[in-house]
Design an enzyme around this catalytic site. Sequence first.
Site, PDB file in Angstrom:
ATOM      1  N   SER A 124     -21.146  20.223 -39.739  1.00 18.51           N
ATOM      2  CA  SER A 124     -21.774  19.166 -40.536  1.00 18.51           C
ATOM      3  C   SER A 124     -21.003  17.867 -40.370  1.00 18.51           C
ATOM      4  O   SER A 124     -19.780  17.877 -40.204  1.00 18.51           O
ATOM      5  CB  SER A 124     -21.761  19.598 -42.006  1.00 18.51           C
ATOM      6  OG  SER A 124     -22.090  18.499 -42.834  1.00 18.51           O
ATOM      7  N   TYR A 149     -17.679  23.114 -49.986  1.00 20.48           N
ATOM      8  CA  TYR A 149     -18.639  23.323 -48.896  1.00 20.48           C
ATOM      9  C   TYR A 149     -18.146  22.647 -47.623  1.00 20.48           C
ATOM     10  O   TYR A 149     -18.065  23.258 -46.557  1.00 20.48           O
ATOM     11  CB  TYR A 149     -20.029  22.783 -49.275  1.00 20.48           C
ATOM     12  CG  TYR A 149     -20.937  22.708 -48.067  1.00 20.48           C
ATOM     13  CD1 TYR A 149     -21.477  23.866 -47.515  1.00 20.48           C
ATOM     14  CD2 TYR A 149     -21.193  21.485 -47.441  1.00 20.48           C
ATOM     15  CE1 TYR A 149     -22.259  23.803 -46.371  1.00 20.48           C
ATOM     16  CE2 TYR A 149     -21.976  21.420 -46.303  1.00 20.48           C
ATOM     17  CZ  TYR A 149     -22.510  22.574 -45.768  1.00 20.48           C
ATOM     18  OH  TYR A 149     -23.274  22.519 -44.633  1.00 20.48           O
ATOM     19  N   LYS A 153     -16.665  24.187 -43.865  1.00 19.88           N
ATOM     20  CA  LYS A 153     -17.121  23.861 -42.501  1.00 19.88           C
ATOM     21  C   LYS A 153     -15.933  23.446 -41.639  1.00 19.88           C
ATOM     22  O   LYS A 153     -15.808  23.856 -40.489  1.00 19.88           O
ATOM     23  CB  LYS A 153     -18.168  22.734 -42.542  1.00 19.88           C
ATOM     24  CG  LYS A 153     -19.494  23.153 -43.139  1.00 19.88           C
ATOM     25  CD  LYS A 153     -20.209  24.126 -42.224  1.00 19.88           C
ATOM     26  CE  LYS A 153     -21.412  24.748 -42.893  1.00 19.88           C
ATOM     27  NZ  LYS A 153     -22.019  25.840 -42.119  1.00 19.88           N
TER      28      LYS A 153
HETATM   29  P1  NAD Z   1     -30.646  27.781 -45.417  1.00 15.87           P
HETATM   30  O1  NAD Z   1     -30.011  28.185 -46.703  1.00 15.87           O
HETATM   31  O2  NAD Z   1     -32.091  27.511 -45.399  1.00 15.87           O
HETATM   32  O3  NAD Z   1     -30.328  28.886 -44.298  1.00 15.87           O
HETATM   33  C1  NAD Z   1     -29.175  29.682 -44.322  1.00 15.87           C
HETATM   34  C2  NAD Z   1     -29.624  31.135 -44.211  1.00 15.87           C
HETATM   35  O4  NAD Z   1     -28.472  31.974 -44.172  1.00 15.87           O
HETATM   36  C3  NAD Z   1     -30.487  31.594 -45.388  1.00 15.87           C
HETATM   37  O5  NAD Z   1     -31.658  32.200 -44.883  1.00 15.87           O
HETATM   38  C4  NAD Z   1     -29.615  32.603 -46.117  1.00 15.87           C
HETATM   39  O6  NAD Z   1     -30.380  33.617 -46.697  1.00 15.87           O
HETATM   40  C5  NAD Z   1     -28.727  33.102 -45.000  1.00 15.87           C
HETATM   41  N1  NAD Z   1     -27.405  33.587 -45.422  1.00 15.87           N
HETATM   42  C6  NAD Z   1     -26.520  32.981 -46.253  1.00 15.87           C
HETATM   43  N2  NAD Z   1     -25.416  33.718 -46.353  1.00 15.87           N
HETATM   44  C7  NAD Z   1     -25.574  34.814 -45.552  1.00 15.87           C
HETATM   45  C8  NAD Z   1     -24.761  35.917 -45.220  1.00 15.87           C
HETATM   46  N3  NAD Z   1     -23.558  36.092 -45.767  1.00 15.87           N
HETATM   47  N4  NAD Z   1     -25.244  36.848 -44.365  1.00 15.87           N
HETATM   48  C9  NAD Z   1     -26.481  36.693 -43.824  1.00 15.87           C
HETATM   49  N5  NAD Z   1     -27.296  35.652 -44.097  1.00 15.87           N
HETATM   50  C10 NAD Z   1     -26.842  34.721 -44.946  1.00 15.87           C
HETATM   51  O7  NAD Z   1     -29.816  26.528 -44.872  1.00 15.87           O
HETATM   52  P2  NAD Z   1     -30.110  25.562 -43.641  1.00 15.87           P
HETATM   53  O8  NAD Z   1     -30.398  24.212 -44.170  1.00 15.87           O
HETATM   54  O9  NAD Z   1     -31.040  26.208 -42.696  1.00 15.87           O
HETATM   55  O10 NAD Z   1     -28.656  25.493 -43.008  1.00 15.87           O
HETATM   56  C11 NAD Z   1     -28.270  26.340 -41.946  1.00 15.87           C
HETATM   57  C12 NAD Z   1     -26.816  26.059 -41.613  1.00 15.87           C
HETATM   58  O11 NAD Z   1     -26.671  24.688 -41.255  1.00 15.87           O
HETATM   59  C13 NAD Z   1     -25.868  26.304 -42.771  1.00 15.87           C
HETATM   60  O12 NAD Z   1     -24.668  26.854 -42.262  1.00 15.87           O
HETATM   61  C14 NAD Z   1     -25.609  24.923 -43.306  1.00 15.87           C
HETATM   62  O13 NAD Z   1     -24.349  24.814 -43.935  1.00 15.87           O
HETATM   63  C15 NAD Z   1     -25.635  24.097 -42.032  1.00 15.87           C
HETATM   64  N6  NAD Z   1     -25.969  22.683 -42.267  1.00 15.87           N
HETATM   65  C16 NAD Z   1     -27.100  22.354 -42.949  1.00 15.87           C
HETATM   66  C17 NAD Z   1     -27.410  21.024 -43.177  1.00 15.87           C
HETATM   67  C18 NAD Z   1     -28.633  20.632 -43.966  1.00 15.87           C
HETATM   68  O14 NAD Z   1     -28.712  19.489 -44.401  1.00 15.87           O
HETATM   69  N7  NAD Z   1     -29.616  21.518 -44.144  1.00 15.87           N
HETATM   70  C19 NAD Z   1     -26.565  20.029 -42.701  1.00 15.87           C
HETATM   71  C20 NAD Z   1     -25.423  20.396 -41.991  1.00 15.87           C
HETATM   72  C21 NAD Z   1     -25.133  21.739 -41.786  1.00 15.87           C
HETATM   73  C1  WQD Z   2     -29.215  11.796 -49.247  1.00 16.18           C
HETATM   74  C2  WQD Z   2     -29.207  10.514 -50.063  1.00 16.18           C
HETATM   75  C3  WQD Z   2     -28.258  10.746 -52.262  1.00 16.18           C
HETATM   76  C4  WQD Z   2     -31.324  13.294 -53.966  1.00 16.18           C
HETATM   77  C5  WQD Z   2     -25.922  16.663 -48.063  1.00 16.18           C
HETATM   78  C6  WQD Z   2     -24.587  17.313 -47.884  1.00 16.18           C
HETATM   79  C7  WQD Z   2     -24.214  17.342 -46.446  1.00 16.18           C
HETATM   80  C8  WQD Z   2     -25.333  17.944 -45.607  1.00 16.18           C
HETATM   81  C9  WQD Z   2     -26.667  17.367 -45.911  1.00 16.18           C
HETATM   82  C10 WQD Z   2     -24.939  20.226 -45.187  1.00 16.18           C
HETATM   83  C11 WQD Z   2     -27.903  10.328 -50.841  1.00 16.18           C
HETATM   84  C12 WQD Z   2     -29.712  10.366 -52.332  1.00 16.18           C
HETATM   85  C13 WQD Z   2     -30.595  12.520 -53.084  1.00 16.18           C
HETATM   86  C14 WQD Z   2     -31.955  12.679 -55.079  1.00 16.18           C
HETATM   87  C15 WQD Z   2     -31.090  10.559 -54.341  1.00 16.18           C
HETATM   88  N1  WQD Z   2     -25.494  19.334 -45.835  1.00 16.18           N
HETATM   89  N2  WQD Z   2     -30.472  11.179 -53.274  1.00 16.18           N
HETATM   90  N3  WQD Z   2     -31.826  11.321 -55.199  1.00 16.18           N
HETATM   91  O1  WQD Z   2     -25.767  13.975 -49.625  1.00 16.18           O
HETATM   92  O2  WQD Z   2     -26.247  12.948 -47.358  1.00 16.18           O
HETATM   93  O3  WQD Z   2     -25.834  15.341 -47.534  1.00 16.18           O
HETATM   94  O4  WQD Z   2     -26.888  17.368 -47.307  1.00 16.18           O
HETATM   95  O5  WQD Z   2     -24.031  20.120 -44.402  1.00 16.18           O
HETATM   96  O6  WQD Z   2     -23.016  18.053 -46.321  1.00 16.18           O
HETATM   97  O7  WQD Z   2     -23.614  16.581 -48.603  1.00 16.18           O
HETATM   98  O8  WQD Z   2     -27.954  14.465 -48.395  1.00 16.18           O
HETATM   99  O9  WQD Z   2     -30.288  14.690 -49.112  1.00 16.18           O
HETATM  100  O10 WQD Z   2     -28.454  15.221 -50.772  1.00 16.18           O
HETATM  101  O11 WQD Z   2     -28.842  12.861 -50.101  1.00 16.18           O
HETATM  102  O12 WQD Z   2     -30.985   9.343 -54.515  1.00 16.18           O
HETATM  103  O13 WQD Z   2     -32.598  13.313 -55.922  1.00 16.18           O
HETATM  104  O14 WQD Z   2     -30.233  10.592 -51.045  1.00 16.18           O
HETATM  105  O15 WQD Z   2     -27.520  10.071 -53.232  1.00 16.18           O
HETATM  106  O16 WQD Z   2     -27.621   8.957 -50.836  1.00 16.18           O
HETATM  107  P1  WQD Z   2     -26.379  14.088 -48.306  1.00 16.18           P
HETATM  108  P2  WQD Z   2     -28.944  14.404 -49.629  1.00 16.18           P
END
Ligand code: NAD
Ligand code: WQD
Length: 336
Positions: A124, A149, A153
């Site tokens: 991330s 979190y 990572k």
């Molecule tokens: P998500 O929660 O939709 O998907 C994660 C999946 O992993 C889920 O289906 C959950 O059931 C499964 N899971 C969790 N713990 C588990 C375990 N111990 N064993 C097996 N399965 C497990 O999330 P996502 O948005 O698809 O994110 C996927 C990955 O990308 C995550 O590692 C998340 O941290 C990372 N990531 C997401 C974002 C974002 O904004 N969505 C941003 C950066 C990084």
């Molecule tokens: C985006 C912008 C909020 C909700 C998070 C994690 C990051 C990554 C992605 C996994 C911000 C604003 C949001 C609301 C708002 N995840 N906001 N009202 O915070 O950039 O990132 O998700 O790795 O680690 O921190 O994404 O979508 O939560 O927010 O005003 O109800 O929207 O303040 O400026 P963020 P977000």
Amino acid sequence: MAILVTGGAGYIGSHTVVMLLEAGYEVVALDNLCNSHPEVFNRIETITGKRPAFVEGDIRDRACLDALFADYTIDSVIHFAGLKAVGESVAKPLEYYQNNVHGSVVLCEAMAAAGVKRLVFSSSATVYGEDAPVPYVETMPRGKTSNPYGTSKAMVEQVLTDLVLSDPQWSVALLRYFNPIGAHSSGLIGEDPQGIPNNLMPFISQVAVGKREQLSIFGNDYDTADGTCVRDYLHVMDLAEGHLKSLSCLDKPGAHIYNLGTGNGLSVLEMVNSFITVTGVDIPYQFAPRRDGDLPAFWADASKAERELGWSTRYSLADMMQDTWKWQSQNPEGYR
Ligand code: NAD
Ligand code: WQD
């Protein structure tokens, strides 16, 4: 030869599974369904005409992993499984370190035992920390993270970096995602948050569909053009394609770091206005106090992935809005 996708039932995992199947890969999805629903596999089958193998299990369960590696010939692992709610991680740090860090270690141990040493990891942009200058470039060191979190990572990145140093047979891609949004253009799969969404786009789309009254915009006094926070939002299908492209870098041993973003920042207000313009649905909003831990503005330098993987984003902001709305309006209750 198959690709093991941990977290394959989740938001980014399911879109990546679609792309892998369409590209002709055999896919095994492993998921404990703690944040997803098995209906997603029916939808994936409708889209692609193929059904991935699904193992319901946990990455922390070594016996389950050993059986999986014995049952399938796995070429590479794309590792999405983990917990991802920033606020929850502050309240429940042990769960986050248990699942995300310990789980990744157990997965790597099982991979090593099975002789599978090619891994793509969901990292991330948060690992750049609180004080990094923008845009974020992969050559910058990891910074001070502001919640468990983000720290989980950064810790897994370190574990994987040490692992490749210890054994030149390992190759690892550390993919640092910016802000993925949107859904498959069919409207059949998308992001399905449980309870009140933490993230901006799911909140906007739940307001649009009438599940929430109004959006609170956290802070309008930041030092940005319109006072609201700026992020680098990318379409989840572009992000999924980044995973396919990253598989090629695993032919080279070592740890390969890539930012996956568009390279452009957009403010919260720009996102809200774009949603309204594209969908024609109004989004009532109010300005609310800043959210703890939010950074004013960050976006990717996305040039390394373009240079080395031939990857860049293709979907427009309008596509992201259109596809988010198609998914939300066709599935107001998600997969349930
Ligand atoms: P998500 O929660 O939709 O998907 C994660 C999946 O992993 C889920 O289906 C959950 O059931 C499964 N899971 C969790 N713990 C588990 C375990 N111990 N064993 C097996 N399965 C497990 O999330 P996502 O948005 O698809 O994110 C996927 C990955 O990308 C995550 O590692 C998340 O941290 C990372 N990531 C997401 C974002 C974002 O904004 N969505 C941003 C950066 C990084
Ligand atoms: C985006 C912008 C909020 C909700 C998070 C994690 C990051 C990554 C992605 C996994 C911000 C604003 C949001 C609301 C708002 N995840 N906001 N009202 O915070 O950039 O990132 O998700 O790795 O680690 O921190 O994404 O979508 O939560 O927010 O005003 O109800 O929207 O303040 O400026 P963020 P977000």
